[in-house]
Scaffold this active site. Structure first.
Site, PDB file in Angstrom:
ATOM      1  N   LYS A   1      57.493  45.746  45.387  1.00  0.00           N
ATOM      2  CA  LYS A   1      56.085  45.149  45.473  1.00  0.00           C
ATOM      3  C   LYS A   1      55.258  45.049  46.789  1.00  0.00           C
ATOM      4  CE  LYS A   1      53.135  43.915  41.604  1.00  0.00           C
ATOM      5  NZ  LYS A   1      52.593  42.899  40.836  1.00  0.00           N
TER       6      LYS A   1
HETATM    7  C1  E4P Z   1      50.237  42.784  38.807  1.00  0.00           C
HETATM    8  O1  E4P Z   1      51.387  44.046  38.986  1.00  0.00           O
HETATM    9  C2  E4P Z   1      49.629  41.961  38.934  1.00  0.00           C
HETATM   10  O2  E4P Z   1      50.647  40.530  38.299  1.00  0.00           O
HETATM   11  C3  E4P Z   1      48.329  41.115  37.615  1.00  0.00           C
HETATM   12  O3  E4P Z   1      47.917  42.069  36.922  1.00  0.00           O
HETATM   13  C4  E4P Z   1      47.849  40.219  37.857  1.00  0.00           C
HETATM   14  O4  E4P Z   1      47.002  40.267  37.106  1.00  0.00           O
HETATM   15  P1  E4P Z   1      45.388  38.597  36.999  1.00  0.00           P
HETATM   16  O5  E4P Z   1      44.664  39.704  37.741  1.00  0.00           O
HETATM   17  O6  E4P Z   1      45.904  38.562  35.816  1.00  0.00           O
HETATM   18  O7  E4P Z   1      47.132  37.649  37.867  1.00  0.00           O
END
Ligand code: E4P
Length: 216
Positions: free
Chosen positions: A83
């Site tokens: 990522k």
């Molecule tokens: C995506 O891969 C992220 O880990 C995640 O969806 C972030 O979400 P949040 O806005 O709830 O932190």
């Protein structure tokens, strides 16, 4: 639509993967930091539980170091998806890693032009953050629709991974908008199957069955 679970909690991952409904896992540095386990060990352990893509995020901010971290993470297991953040350095790293056939998830996407660039950089997944856009008063789901439209126009095979999911309506809307994947926090995943009318209906079926004395 594929369902990923958005957590680094090994207990939750084990329990939810056991449903047979989970196709993969996404983590981020904040989720990983809450676990008190070395990151590399954590990703390895998730890969030992889940037979599907597991996103592990780099923490470097410059392309060269992102690439080095990405190569290290990708070497942990064939299911690791590296990522990278949607910055110009992240896009450069995505392009380089994709050239090495390493799967990349470009994260922190908040606009359709950003998603277009991620696809051109060879991303396997683009992660638009629906909930964080909604939090700011924008329409997060419109971003999913816009990306679907653009990717379909040019037959990009980058998969749309709806992220920052806050409630079951987000999951439903992401499916209607044509997201390929939705990554869902454990609490929201449980909300998908739970319904009070199911509980009430089941209780009355069981009460009637008990009274009848019938058996199977
Ligand atoms: C995506 O891969 C992220 O880990 C995640 O969806 C972030 O979400 P949040 O806005 O709830 O932190």
């Amino acid at each position: 639509m594929q369902i990923f679970i958005d957590t680094a909690d090994l207990g939750e991952i084990r329990q939810l993967y056991d449903t047979g409904l989970i196709d993969g896992v996404t983590t981020n540095p904040s989720l990983a930091a809450s676990q008190g386990v070395q990151f590399v060990d954590l990703i390895q352990q998730i890969c030992n539980i889940v037979d599907g893509p597991v996103s592990a995020e780099v923490t470097a901010l410059e392309a060269a170091e992102m690439i080095a971290q990405g190569q290290k993470l990708a070497a942990l297991h064939e299911n690791v998806v590296v990522k990278v953040p949607l910055t110009v350095e992240g896009l450069k790293a995505c392009h380089a890693l994709a050239e090495e056939d390493i799967a990349v998830n470009v994260t922190l996407c908040f606009s359709a032009p950003q998603a277009l660039l991620a696809a051109k950089a060879g991303a396997r997944y683009i992660s638009p953050f629906v909930g964080r856009l909604d939090d700011q008063g924008w329409d997060g789901m419109q971003l999913i629709r816009d990306i679907r439209h653009i990717y379909s126009n040019y037959l990009f095979d980058t998969e749309i991974l709806a992220a920052s999911i806050r409630h079951p309506q987000h999951v439903l809307d992401a499916a209607k908008a044509g997201a390929d994947v939705c990554t869902i926090p454990p609490k929201v995943f449980r909300q998908l199957y739970h319904h009070s009318l199911t509980d009430i209906g089941l209780k009355s079926f069981m009460d009637d069955w008990q009274k009848s004395g019938l058996t199977i």
